[in-house]
Structures are given as C-alpha cells and as structure tokens.
Design a protein around this motif. Sequence first.
Motif, short mmCIF file in Angstrom:
data_model
loop_
_atom_site.label_atom_id
_atom_site.label_comp_id
_atom_site.label_asym_id
_atom_site.label_seq_id
_atom_site.Cartn_x
_atom_site.Cartn_y
_atom_site.Cartn_z
N ASN A 63 0.83 -1.22 0.01
CA ASN A 63 -0.15 -0.09 -0.08
C ASN A 63 0.72 1.43 0.03
O ASN A 63 0.36 2.26 -0.44
N SER A 64 2.14 1.30 0.58
CA SER A 64 3.04 2.37 0.71
C SER A 64 4.30 1.67 1.22
O SER A 64 4.51 0.68 1.40
N PHE A 65 5.19 2.47 1.14
CA PHE A 65 6.74 1.74 1.23
C PHE A 65 6.73 1.14 2.74
O PHE A 65 7.47 0.23 3.03
N ASP A 66 5.95 1.75 3.76
CA ASP A 66 5.96 0.98 5.09
C ASP A 66 4.62 0.28 5.46
O ASP A 66 4.27 0.02 6.71
N SER A 75 12.03 3.36 1.67
CA SER A 75 11.45 4.62 1.26
C SER A 75 10.57 4.45 0.18
O SER A 75 10.63 3.17 -0.54
N ASN A 76 10.12 5.45 -0.16
CA ASN A 76 8.72 5.39 -1.49
C ASN A 76 9.88 5.29 -2.78
O ASN A 76 9.27 4.55 -3.51
N GLN A 77 11.03 5.70 -2.87
CA GLN A 77 11.86 5.64 -3.88
C GLN A 77 12.09 4.16 -4.09
O GLN A 77 12.29 3.50 -5.51
N ALA A 78 12.47 3.31 -2.89
CA ALA A 78 12.66 1.99 -3.28
C ALA A 78 11.47 1.25 -3.90
O ALA A 78 11.86 0.12 -4.68
N VAL A 79 10.29 1.68 -3.48
CA VAL A 79 9.12 0.91 -4.13
C VAL A 79 9.40 1.13 -5.79
O VAL A 79 8.88 0.34 -6.42
N LEU A 80 9.40 2.47 -5.88
CA LEU A 80 9.45 2.84 -7.56
C LEU A 80 10.57 2.17 -8.20
O LEU A 80 10.28 1.87 -9.27
N SER A 81 11.73 1.98 -7.44
CA SER A 81 12.93 1.33 -8.10
C SER A 81 12.42 -0.25 -8.45
O SER A 81 12.70 -1.08 -9.42
N ALA A 82 11.65 -0.61 -7.33
CA ALA A 82 11.27 -2.14 -7.72
C ALA A 82 10.38 -2.04 -8.74
O ALA A 82 10.29 -3.31 -9.69
N ILE A 83 9.60 -1.35 -8.96
CA ILE A 83 8.28 -1.38 -10.01
C ILE A 83 9.21 -1.24 -11.52
O ILE A 83 8.88 -2.01 -12.33
N GLU A 84 10.27 -0.24 -11.44
CA GLU A 84 11.19 -0.30 -12.58
C GLU A 84 11.81 -1.60 -13.03
O GLU A 84 11.75 -2.01 -14.17
N VAL A 101 0.76 1.09 -9.29
CA VAL A 101 0.08 2.52 -9.48
C VAL A 101 1.07 3.37 -8.69
O VAL A 101 1.58 3.26 -7.64
N ILE A 102 1.38 4.59 -9.41
CA ILE A 102 2.36 5.41 -8.76
C ILE A 102 1.65 6.87 -8.77
O ILE A 102 0.59 7.02 -9.50
N PRO A 103 2.18 7.85 -7.82
CA PRO A 103 1.71 9.06 -7.78
C PRO A 103 1.62 9.75 -9.19
O PRO A 103 2.57 9.53 -10.04
N PRO A 104 0.59 10.58 -9.57
CA PRO A 104 -0.18 11.33 -8.70
C PRO A 104 -1.37 10.47 -8.55
O PRO A 104 -2.52 11.13 -7.61
N LEU A 105 -1.58 9.21 -9.21
CA LEU A 105 -2.58 8.52 -8.95
C LEU A 105 -2.82 7.79 -7.54
O LEU A 105 -4.16 7.86 -6.95
N LEU A 136 -2.32 8.10 -3.92
CA LEU A 136 -2.20 8.95 -2.74
C LEU A 136 -1.15 8.65 -1.64
O LEU A 136 -0.50 9.70 -1.00
N LYS A 137 -0.97 7.52 -1.13
CA LYS A 137 -0.20 7.08 -0.22
C LYS A 137 1.18 6.73 -0.51
O LYS A 137 2.01 6.50 0.00
N GLY A 138 1.66 6.96 -1.89
CA GLY A 138 2.83 6.56 -2.50
C GLY A 138 2.61 5.37 -3.56
O GLY A 138 1.50 4.75 -3.35
N ALA A 139 3.73 5.23 -4.10
CA ALA A 139 3.69 3.70 -5.11
C ALA A 139 3.22 2.80 -4.47
O ALA A 139 3.32 2.33 -3.08
N ASN A 140 2.23 2.05 -5.23
CA ASN A 140 1.86 0.69 -4.52
C ASN A 140 1.91 -0.46 -5.71
O ASN A 140 1.76 -0.37 -6.77
N ILE A 141 1.99 -1.51 -5.04
CA ILE A 141 2.17 -2.75 -5.75
C ILE A 141 1.22 -4.00 -5.36
O ILE A 141 1.05 -4.21 -4.20
#
Length: 557
Positions: free
Chosen positions: A221-224, A243-252, A282-286, A288-293
Amino acid sequence: MLLIAVTTPKGQRTEEECTINSCTIGKSDENRIMLQGWTVGRSHATIHRRKEGVYVEDHRSSAGTKINGDKVSGEYGPLKPGDKITICDYVLEVLDLEEETEPVATEAAPAANSSAPAVESETSEDKTRAEIAETLAVLKHLHQQLIKQMDLRRVDVNRQNEEELRANTLAMLEEIVAQDKTIPAHFDRKMLVKRVLDEVVGLGPLEDLIADDGVSEIMVNSFDEIFIERKGQLQKSSITFTSNQAVLSAIERIVTPIGRRIDESSPMVDARLKDGSRVNAVIPPLALKGANITIRKFSKKKMVGQDLVNFGSMTPVMLNFLKTVVEEKANIIISGGTGSGKTTLLNVMSSYIPKDERIVTVEDAAELQLSQPNLVGLESRPPNAEGKGMVSIRDLVKNCLRMRPDRIVVGECRGGEALDMLTAMNTGHDGSLTTAHANTPRDCLARIEVMVMMAGMDLPIRAIREQIASAVRFIVQQNRFACGTRKITHITEVTGMEGDIIQLQDIYLYKREGFGPDGKVRGQHVATGQIPEFYEELQSRGLEIDFSMFDAKDKRL
C-alpha cells in the motif's frame, strides 16, 4: 469467537457460532449469517469482537440496523449483555458477552491490576516501532554508502549483466558493513547485507515474500505498509521498504525487462514476474499514499485437475465432466470474481486440449502455462511515450483468426473483444475458452451483453443474445468465499433461446451447509439430475456416455 442467537420473524431461534472475531450478516451466501428478505442488504452488517468489547457495524443499508429499537449509523458499541440487534424482522443477540466483560473490574484495586498488562502491551508496541525505525535508518545509511562507493569507483551498472551486478554489489556491501563502525552491535550483519542487496538489484523485501510458498498475494500500500494473503486470509507483514523511492525502483525492475513503462504520463501498469506471477502497479499522482504494488503469485508447481479436487474446489466426477467437454470442443466461459481462481482453472482446463491441435492464446499479461507443442502466445501492448503503438486485446483476437487456430484461449474478456470472441466461436473455432468477471452464470450472460455493446456496433439486444446462445455452451462459475476458500459453485449449460431470454440449466451445484469449526465454508457438490444436451449430442455421434454421473439421487459426487 462469537456466539450469536438469531430469532426469525416466525419466532424460530437458532444459535450461530463464529470461530473468528468477525461475523458478517446479510442475504448474500458469502455471509456467515444469512438472512432472507428483500429489505435485507447483500452485506447488511458485521459484528466485531475487539479488546474493548463487541461492536456492531451497519453497512449503510437502506433498512438499517437497530440496537434495542434505536436505529444506529456506522458503528455502535461496546454491546452490553441483553442488547437486542434488529435487522428487518430478525432479532440477534450476542450470547458470550459476559466472558469478555468479566476481566473489567468494579473495585479500585483490581482495576489498577487490570490496567498493568495494557501499559506493558503499549510499551512493547512502542518498542517494536522503535526497532523498525532503527532498522530502516541503518538500511538507508548503508544504501547511501553503497551509492557513494559506486560513484567513487565509477561503476557502470549498465554494462554488467544481472549476475555480475549482484556479485559485485554483494562484495561491495560486505566490505562497507565490515568497515562501518556506526552500525549497532546487536544487528545481524548478514541480514543487513541481504536486505540492501535485494533492494538495490532485486525487489527489496518482496524477495522473501515471493520465495515464501505460503503467501499467495502481496499488496504494497505504501513503502512502510505491506499486506499479504496467507491461506486465504489477509494479514499485515512486518517487513517494509526503506523509502517510497525503493518501491518505485522495484516497479521499474519489474516492468523494464518486458517492455512496459510507468511514469507520470502513464502512472498505471500491468506486468508479470519471471515465474508468470501477475503484477499491477500504480504510482503518484494517482496513488495518494505513494507507489503501490499488487502481486498475485502463481504456484511454482503447475496445477493439475487433481490438485483442485484435493483442495475441494470440485469433485472427481466434475473434473471428468470438464475434461470431456474440453476435449469434445465445447465453448466455455469461466466466470468469477477477482481472486476467485479463474486463471488457475483456465490453465487446468486448457491442459486438456489435445496435443495435435493448434492453440492461440491472447492475454493482457502472459499468465497461461500451456505445454502443447503447437502453441502461439500473443500479448497486448500499451501505447508508447508518444501515445502510439498500442495493440489491444481486440486487435489480437481479430488477428488470431488469420493464424489458423483450432482453439482460441483469451485470458480475460473485459470489453469489445467479447464480440470478436463470440464471432470466432460461431465461425468454426469450437472449443474456445475465456474468462469473465461475474457473480453468477446469469450475471455472466448480462456482462457479456454489456461487453459486446462496448464494441460500438449498435446491435439490437436480441441479436446479441442469439450470438451468445449459439456461441457459448457452458459457464463454469468459480467463487471465493469470505473464509478464503475457492470452489466451483455452478457448471451450467446454455440451452438456447426462448423468446428473448437465454435459457440455462444447471448441471452441478455447490450446496452450502454453513461453516466448520475452523471457520471454513462447509458444503457439498451435487448433481441436479439434468442431462446436458451436449452429452446427448455426443451419444448421437456414437460416443459411449456414462449418464450415471448426472444422477441426482447420489447427492455426494
């Protein structure tokens, strides 16, 4: 647990025992307590047991829920012994409230003693939070040190393959951890190296969850905040990203190898892992709590029909029936809700297609695991950064008609491709299979009608229904119950049209009998006694048919 007395409008009283601390009430068969009546909501209310007591939550039903004659809004509680819950003309009473309220002391001394564990629990919870925060701080520190070392040594990660990158990063991390004197002594060095390595070149904390065979679904739901599904039940995981950036990196790292992209202009993506597990991000701006997987894992062991029999999803007789109708080229739609097991069942049924037939599969993200030799798999493609190059499921279904298929297997019909699928079924491509989202076989037909209308052909409704009645032969309904159990609840034959209505006849049904001591749904699969017209056609073609499998006298199959 909860012990609830239910008194019907006619005065009949029964006692329902719920082995878990949450009991749903309504007229849908997914509820623990089922009530009848047109004013009763599908999911009308829920009774929760918490540390503070027992609460009643009304689900904003039109008829409402009353406590001792007064209508409540939202949640009410804690309940007191003797409180009456009224839903329409039913009266419910929680009988085991006294057990929960006994520890609450009335005198000063016991009250002081009873508060001590609560303070201790609160302190323990604060301690756990502090430990998690400390771990995250150390992991972030090591991550930053690794980036600095890579910059100093001018490491070009783009020129290294995955194995080289993992080996070099591991060596660098072990060196950093060995030399760093700021890491508290109580930390496990190997654990720190593994977590940072997974986050840098893998999927972070998800690596352990993906490797855990007991976890069937992962929801970030969010990084934590990570939830998992284990044995059909949702629970919060203790692991987190840094961090939220770590979630984004995993998605990439998930989407890049399969040619997908995710950015602010395209903030949603469907993808798959190497083992075929389904991924949605789904990532921001959609978000709201940060990138989710969301990851729906596939079993490492390929499922076969006997596995579903062992799980209780169907019986051996039903499996033999499905095997026969697939082999004899009946067009089949597998219907069910999200997470009900449609794709797993489609995989199993597709495995019964004879090996001498040519199969073309069409999917959004490749998930089917077929082993036939003459197989072509097609996967849709989203638009590129310029908004061009999109290839939809409908385009692929149209194209596969030119590929000389004996069978067409569409992972899921969601829109206008339903019209092309029906057309294929009606023009010589017998034995085709697909899935659709619906709650019952009758709802499935209505959904197909809507999807055909989405094709934009402006066909009259009778023409659409005639297409469906002539194309689809069987609907297999798969349901996931509230306890997490997945079962085939209907095998239904489409028998034609009568007036403007498509006629259905149920061949096999799942009859619910309540819940067992473990909280799991209990029931049995039964034959309705109806002989499928399809089997009568097979008999007329000279095939030997055992009609005893449809005998309703033998209730247990």
